[in-house]
Design a protein around this motif. Sequence first.
Motif, short mmCIF file in Angstrom:
data_model
loop_
_atom_site.label_atom_id
_atom_site.label_comp_id
_atom_site.label_asym_id
_atom_site.label_seq_id
_atom_site.Cartn_x
_atom_site.Cartn_y
_atom_site.Cartn_z
N GLY A 46 121.65 67.70 -57.41
CA GLY A 46 122.36 67.35 -56.19
C GLY A 46 123.86 67.51 -56.24
O GLY A 46 124.56 67.16 -55.30
N ALA A 47 124.41 68.05 -57.34
CA ALA A 47 125.86 68.11 -57.46
C ALA A 47 126.36 69.47 -57.93
O ALA A 47 127.34 69.99 -57.42
CB ALA A 47 126.35 67.03 -58.41
N LEU B 216 121.41 74.58 -56.55
CA LEU B 216 121.88 73.20 -56.54
C LEU B 216 121.09 72.44 -57.60
O LEU B 216 119.86 72.37 -57.53
CB LEU B 216 121.65 72.59 -55.16
CG LEU B 216 122.23 71.21 -54.85
CD1 LEU B 216 123.74 71.23 -54.96
CD2 LEU B 216 121.82 70.78 -53.44
N THR C 232 121.68 75.32 -45.68
CA THR C 232 122.37 74.06 -45.38
C THR C 232 121.91 73.00 -46.36
O THR C 232 120.70 72.75 -46.48
CB THR C 232 122.07 73.59 -43.95
OG1 THR C 232 122.47 74.61 -43.02
CG2 THR C 232 122.81 72.31 -43.63
N SER C 233 122.84 72.40 -47.09
CA SER C 233 122.50 71.40 -48.09
C SER C 233 123.55 70.29 -48.08
O SER C 233 124.44 70.27 -47.24
CB SER C 233 122.43 72.03 -49.48
OG SER C 233 123.73 72.40 -49.92
N SER C 234 123.45 69.41 -49.05
CA SER C 234 124.43 68.32 -49.17
C SER C 234 125.82 68.84 -49.48
O SER C 234 126.81 68.14 -49.33
CB SER C 234 123.99 67.34 -50.27
OG SER C 234 123.87 68.02 -51.52
N GLN C 235 125.90 70.10 -49.94
CA GLN C 235 127.18 70.70 -50.28
C GLN C 235 127.79 71.51 -49.13
O GLN C 235 128.81 72.15 -49.31
CB GLN C 235 127.02 71.60 -51.51
CG GLN C 235 126.48 70.88 -52.73
CD GLN C 235 127.40 69.79 -53.22
OE1 GLN C 235 128.61 69.97 -53.27
NE2 GLN C 235 126.85 68.65 -53.58
N GLY C 236 127.13 71.49 -47.97
CA GLY C 236 127.64 72.24 -46.83
C GLY C 236 126.77 73.45 -46.51
O GLY C 236 125.59 73.49 -46.87
N VAL D 56 126.70 73.21 -58.10
CA VAL D 56 126.41 74.34 -57.23
C VAL D 56 126.74 75.64 -57.94
O VAL D 56 127.81 75.78 -58.52
CB VAL D 56 127.20 74.26 -55.91
CG1 VAL D 56 126.92 75.46 -55.03
CG2 VAL D 56 126.89 72.96 -55.19
N THR E 3 126.58 79.88 -57.25
CA THR E 3 126.25 81.07 -56.46
C THR E 3 126.48 82.27 -57.35
O THR E 3 127.51 82.39 -58.01
CB THR E 3 127.15 81.17 -55.20
OG1 THR E 3 128.51 81.13 -55.60
CG2 THR E 3 126.87 80.03 -54.24
#
Length: 302
Positions: free
Chosen positions: A212-213, A209, A193-197, A215, A217
């Motif tokens: 903070g922006a 991450l 769980t992060s600021s990106q959902g 992402v 995977t």
Amino acid sequence: MNKENDILKWFEGEMSSVDLKKKYPNEDFSTLEKLGFYSKQLKAPKVDAEKALADFKAKQVKKNKPKVIPLNFKSFLKIAAIFVVMLTSSYFLFFNNDKSFGTQIAETKTFNLPDNSQVILNAQSKLSFNKKEWKVNRNLELDGEAFFKVTKGEAFTVHTDAGNIQVLGTQFNVKERDNYFEVQCYEGSVKVTSSQGNVVLKPGKSFRLVNGAVVVTKDFNAESPSWLTKESSFSNVPLWQVIEELEVQYDIVISVDDVDTSKLFSGSFTHSNKNVALQAVTIPLKLSYKIEGKNVKFYNYE
């Protein structure tokens, strides 16, 4: 008694140290100042110092009745010292249930949690948890990087400034440095769980991450993090993050001269030889470096 009242006022913040020393210029208050300092560091319940002192004196009078012994300044110091020791003891026995582990530069540490889950801390990292609540609440705070082998049981959650990771029983790696957050799952599954959902990772999947922006995977093929075998590996990672990891592993400070630290690096460096490690990073990026003590400078080929 005026002096004792003034000292109590000073303990409670109603009188400044300057005023106390002006009023009693011939007294040495250094011991009291130390007691006052350490007592303020404790997060213990607030105690009425004046009432405690009065109760103590009342017990002394009752115990030695009919003989009355006046409380002089030295006696007061002894009582104050006992009072602080009692506060300290009660704090560590009843209130301080936090357990923490930490590592220094170029150091790793392996330990077991109360449920026999295993944690390996990478260099310059810190992990803490509440041992009293552990059986019903497996929560940890991580600053840095760690590899976890979690035993099955209640929910197991790792909290970081960049995001939280929750599992039931698995093996995973968490790296949380300044402006960089990465989770890799090696066994079972983890929820990030992060600021990106939210994202659920299966074995061989990772989540990254950056600043903070950004992402990312991606898939990876490894049974455990490379740093467990004294090597740091990277796949399309910004150079500034590689530099930070070099500093953590070798106790050096790296500066750059007209070098774009946002360029991406893929490769690895050893933790056992500084020069070999620096070459492993700079050569693929067509950079040179200069060492002056603990200071290292990266620059472009001339």
